[in-house]
Design a protein around this motif. Structure first.
Motif, PDB file in Angstrom:
ATOM      1  N   UNK A 186      -3.641  14.988 -50.773  1.00 56.97           N
ATOM      2  CA  UNK A 186      -2.649  15.452 -49.808  1.00 56.97           C
ATOM      3  C   UNK A 186      -3.070  16.789 -49.207  1.00 56.97           C
ATOM      4  N   UNK A 187      -2.812  16.946 -47.910  1.00 48.77           N
ATOM      5  CA  UNK A 187      -2.917  18.241 -47.252  1.00 48.77           C
ATOM      6  C   UNK A 187      -1.515  18.568 -46.746  1.00 48.77           C
ATOM      7  N   UNK A 188      -0.894  19.560 -47.340  1.00 51.15           N
ATOM      8  CA  UNK A 188       0.491  19.897 -47.007  1.00 51.15           C
ATOM      9  C   UNK A 188       0.516  20.659 -45.687  1.00 51.15           C
ATOM     10  N   UNK A 189       1.141  20.057 -44.687  1.00 51.58           N
ATOM     11  CA  UNK A 189       1.186  20.659 -43.358  1.00 51.58           C
ATOM     12  C   UNK A 189       1.990  21.956 -43.367  1.00 51.58           C
ATOM     13  N   UNK A 190       1.571  22.877 -42.502  1.00 49.57           N
ATOM     14  CA  UNK A 190       2.276  24.160 -42.330  1.00 49.57           C
ATOM     15  C   UNK A 190       2.334  24.962 -43.631  1.00 49.57           C
ATOM     16  N   UNK A 191       1.382  24.694 -44.546  1.00 46.47           N
ATOM     17  CA  UNK A 191       1.362  25.362 -45.847  1.00 46.47           C
ATOM     18  C   UNK A 191       2.698  25.231 -46.580  1.00 46.47           C
ATOM     19  N   UNK A 192       3.466  24.187 -46.194  1.00 44.52           N
ATOM     20  CA  UNK A 192       4.742  23.947 -46.856  1.00 44.52           C
ATOM     21  C   UNK A 192       5.876  24.833 -46.390  1.00 44.52           C
ATOM     22  N   UNK A 193       5.754  25.455 -45.231  1.00 45.92           N
ATOM     23  CA  UNK A 193       6.811  26.338 -44.709  1.00 45.92           C
ATOM     24  C   UNK A 193       8.195  25.686 -44.840  1.00 45.92           C
ATOM     25  N   UNK A 194       9.179  26.407 -45.353  1.00 44.54           N
ATOM     26  CA  UNK A 194       9.164  27.772 -45.889  1.00 44.54           C
ATOM     27  C   UNK A 194       9.003  27.827 -47.411  1.00 44.54           C
ATOM     28  N   UNK A 195       8.768  26.657 -48.044  1.00 39.08           N
ATOM     29  CA  UNK A 195       8.643  26.635 -49.514  1.00 39.08           C
ATOM     30  C   UNK A 195       7.203  26.944 -49.914  1.00 39.08           C
ATOM     31  N   UNK A 196       6.737  28.123 -49.477  1.00 39.22           N
ATOM     32  CA  UNK A 196       5.332  28.482 -49.631  1.00 39.22           C
ATOM     33  C   UNK A 196       4.877  28.457 -51.091  1.00 39.22           C
ATOM     34  N   UNK A 197       5.622  29.117 -51.951  1.00 45.89           N
ATOM     35  CA  UNK A 197       5.183  29.264 -53.338  1.00 45.89           C
ATOM     36  C   UNK A 197       5.148  27.918 -54.050  1.00 45.89           C
ATOM     37  N   UNK A 198       6.142  27.086 -53.800  1.00 45.45           N
ATOM     38  CA  UNK A 198       6.219  25.803 -54.502  1.00 45.45           C
ATOM     39  C   UNK A 198       5.068  24.882 -54.110  1.00 45.45           C
ATOM     40  N   UNK A 199       4.744  24.825 -52.816  1.00 51.60           N
ATOM     41  CA  UNK A 199       3.642  23.962 -52.382  1.00 51.60           C
ATOM     42  C   UNK A 199       2.287  24.558 -52.768  1.00 51.60           C
ATOM     43  N   UNK A 200       2.184  25.872 -52.769  1.00 49.99           N
ATOM     44  CA  UNK A 200       0.956  26.504 -53.250  1.00 49.99           C
ATOM     45  C   UNK A 200       0.701  26.126 -54.703  1.00 49.99           C
ATOM     46  N   UNK A 201       1.762  26.116 -55.487  1.00 46.81           N
ATOM     47  CA  UNK A 201       1.624  25.753 -56.899  1.00 46.81           C
ATOM     48  C   UNK A 201       1.161  24.302 -57.067  1.00 46.81           C
ATOM     49  N   UNK A 202       1.673  23.413 -56.231  1.00 50.02           N
ATOM     50  CA  UNK A 202       1.222  22.023 -56.297  1.00 50.02           C
ATOM     51  C   UNK A 202      -0.268  21.926 -55.952  1.00 50.02           C
ATOM     52  N   UNK A 203      -0.710  22.705 -54.975  1.00 57.96           N
ATOM     53  CA  UNK A 203      -2.125  22.685 -54.616  1.00 57.96           C
ATOM     54  C   UNK A 203      -2.995  23.240 -55.740  1.00 57.96           C
TER      55      UNK A 203
END
Length: 288
Positions: A186-203
């Motif tokens: 998966x490539x999370x679009x928009x870096x997961x805006x606005x849930x930045x920290x949560x999607x960063x953690x998944x990456x």
């Protein structure tokens, strides 16, 4: 304003590889533009499109910026639409050498069959749960997700709650999906805006999960989703250097010049090595 071609030349890279651009059948694109013009319910604010022209002109615009690889990223929002978009996107890629072959899918009977059929040719899938109004864990999609995971084809997934949250957006359903299919690329679009920290953690947690930069860090998008937390930037740098952050722009459906995205990345001050990886090598490798 930064010249995109000079930006790439100064970094010593062959050009730009943009993993998040949009080309759609003319009637579909006209409807998308109408939504932006009207600041529709999933747009959230006035969104004056900076680029509006035919596909041929828009392709030449990207070429003039030094963009060497880009995508079409069609996305289905109702049943019986995905295969129409997939056929069109295959034809677009056949006409435009720089364009990756893109596809989309939707929770509907037969989805696993057409995803399987296209696995040998599709280079990037696009799934948009905000516009499509479905959950990534919909049982109708489970077999298709398994096919995509086994193939290792990247999926640009818009699942963050920006610009407008819905019942289907957010990191929770994506975490559930990855628990079932941990090999999904998966490539999370928009870096997961606005849930930045949560999607960063998944990456960070899943080997094949990354982020794209689409509209993130630009003043326009930060007005809606909030500024990217400075404390996360060292982790974002680490992800980029291991191949998991990708340049995305959302061209042509952006309300500012293309260079604004590049200037926003440069302002992060994460170093030229990071910029070279994000703006070229990470996506070039992904699409190779």
């Amino acid at each position: 304003m930064t010249d995109p071609r000079a930006f790439a030349e100064d970094l010593g890279i062959p050009g730009l590889a943009d993993l998040h651009t949009h080309f759609l059948p003319p009637r579909v694109m006209a409807k998308v533009r109408a939504q932006f013009d009207a600041a529709g319910p999933l747009i959230g604010r006035p969104w004056p499109l900076h680029y509006r022209d035919t596909d041929d002109v828009l392709v030449e615009t990207l070429r003039s910026f030094g963009v060497r690889r880009f995508t079409a990223l069609p996305y289905a929002h109702k049943p019986d639409m995905a295969e129409f978009l997939n056929e069109w996107a295959a034809g677009f890629a056949a006409r435009v050498p720089e364009a990756a072959v893109c596809g989309t899918f939707f929770p509907e009977p037969g989805v696993a069959a057409y995803v399987s059929t296209r696995t040998e040719t599709v280079e990037v899938w696009k799934v948009h749960v905000q516009v499509g109004a479905f959950d990534v864990t919909d049982p109708l999609l489970d077999e298709a997700w398994g096919v995509v995971a086994d193939a290792g084809t990247p999926v640009v997934l818009h699942a963050g709650s920006g610009p407008v949250a819905t019942e289907h957006t957010g990191p929770g359903p994506v975490a559930d999906l990855l628990a079932r299919h941990p090999r999904l690329r998966l490539v999370i679009a928009h870096a997961g805006t606005p849930e930045y920290a949560e999607f960063l953690r998944l990456a960070e947690t899943y080997e094949r999960v990354g982020l794209d930069t689409t509209m993130t860090f630009t003043p326009f998008f930060e007005d809606m989703g909030g500024a990217y937390p400075r404390e996360l930037l060292p982790r974002l740098r680490d992800l980029g250097l291991v191949g998991k952050v990708h340049l995305g722009s959302d061209f042509p459906n952006i309300p500012y010049p293309y260079a604004v995205q590049l200037e926003a990345l440069e302002r992060l001050e994460l170093g030229e090595e990071w910029l070279r990886a994000v703006c070229w090598s990470n996506s070039a490798s992904l699409l190779a």
